[in-house]
Enzyme design. Structure first.
Site, short mmCIF file in Angstrom:
data_model
loop_
_atom_site.label_atom_id
_atom_site.label_comp_id
_atom_site.label_asym_id
_atom_site.label_seq_id
_atom_site.Cartn_x
_atom_site.Cartn_y
_atom_site.Cartn_z
N ILE A 15 41.22 39.28 30.58
CA ILE A 15 42.45 39.90 30.10
C ILE A 15 42.63 41.18 30.91
CG2 ILE A 15 41.25 41.02 28.16
CD1 ILE A 15 43.96 40.88 26.61
N ALA A 16 43.83 41.39 31.42
CA ALA A 16 44.09 42.57 32.24
C ALA A 16 45.58 42.91 32.21
CB ALA A 16 43.66 42.33 33.68
N VAL A 17 45.84 44.20 32.37
CA VAL A 17 47.21 44.70 32.50
C VAL A 17 47.27 45.48 33.81
CG1 VAL A 17 48.95 46.26 31.52
CG2 VAL A 17 47.60 44.79 30.00
N GLU A 51 33.85 39.04 25.38
CA GLU A 51 32.75 39.91 25.74
C GLU A 51 33.30 41.05 26.58
OE1 GLU A 51 30.77 41.37 28.86
OE2 GLU A 51 31.71 39.44 29.20
N ASN A 68 33.48 50.13 28.46
CA ASN A 68 34.94 49.96 28.41
C ASN A 68 35.47 50.36 27.02
OD1 ASN A 68 37.60 49.22 28.67
ND2 ASN A 68 37.16 47.27 29.67
N TYR A 75 40.01 46.00 20.68
CA TYR A 75 39.47 44.83 19.99
C TYR A 75 39.14 45.15 18.53
CZ TYR A 75 38.98 43.29 24.84
OH TYR A 75 39.21 42.99 26.15
#
Length: 141
Positions: free
Chosen positions: A70-72, A100, A105, A112
């Site tokens: 997942i990334a933006v 995970e 981070n 989350y």
């Protein structure tokens, strides 16, 4: 205008650009193309004015979904797009979701936990590049 939908094959290079910027050990474009062609993987993107701003790759592992990536894009960070994308996924689940994350981070961990993920395990030395631990989270449907 924000839209969430499946990433189309001709948008994989845009996804790859975000991948390279976001991860030290990014996937190669050939790896992404292989995953994209596998029906067990689902690629969802969040688009801002029809431009890919972020993505999530999910693996259907029979009894649970796993977040593979997942990334933006850095151009869109801090606007809540990652939360919108993940909330969209959570609202559409028919089974639990695992992911995970690196212990360092903090931004992702806060996201989350704010969405109801529970820490279920620590993978000691999971990341080969730094020896850093990984935290395994579970969202129970």
């Amino acid at each position: 205008m924000i839209e969430i939908r499946e990433v189309e094959e001709n948008e994989l290079m845009d996804l790859f650009d975000i991948e390279q910027i976001s991860f030290k050990n990014s996937y190669r474009i050939s790896t992404l193309a292989d995953l994209y062609g596998n029906p067990s993987y689902k690629f969802l993107g969040i688009f801002n004015r029809k431009r890919l701003a972020g993505y999530i790759i999910l693996l259907d592992s029979i009894d649970v979904y796993e977040v593979i990536k997942i990334a933006v894009s850095p151009n869109y960070r801090g606007r809540g797009l990652g939360k919108k994308l993940l909330s969209f996924v959570l609202g559409d689940l028919d089974k639990n979701l695992m992911l995970e994350v690196r212990v360092s981070n903090g931004t992702a961990i806060n996201l989350y936990e704010s969405l109801g993920f529970e820490k279920i395990n620590i993978r000691k030395g999971y990341y080969g590049d730094t020896g850093e631990d990984g935290i395994v989270y579970l969202f129970t449907k």
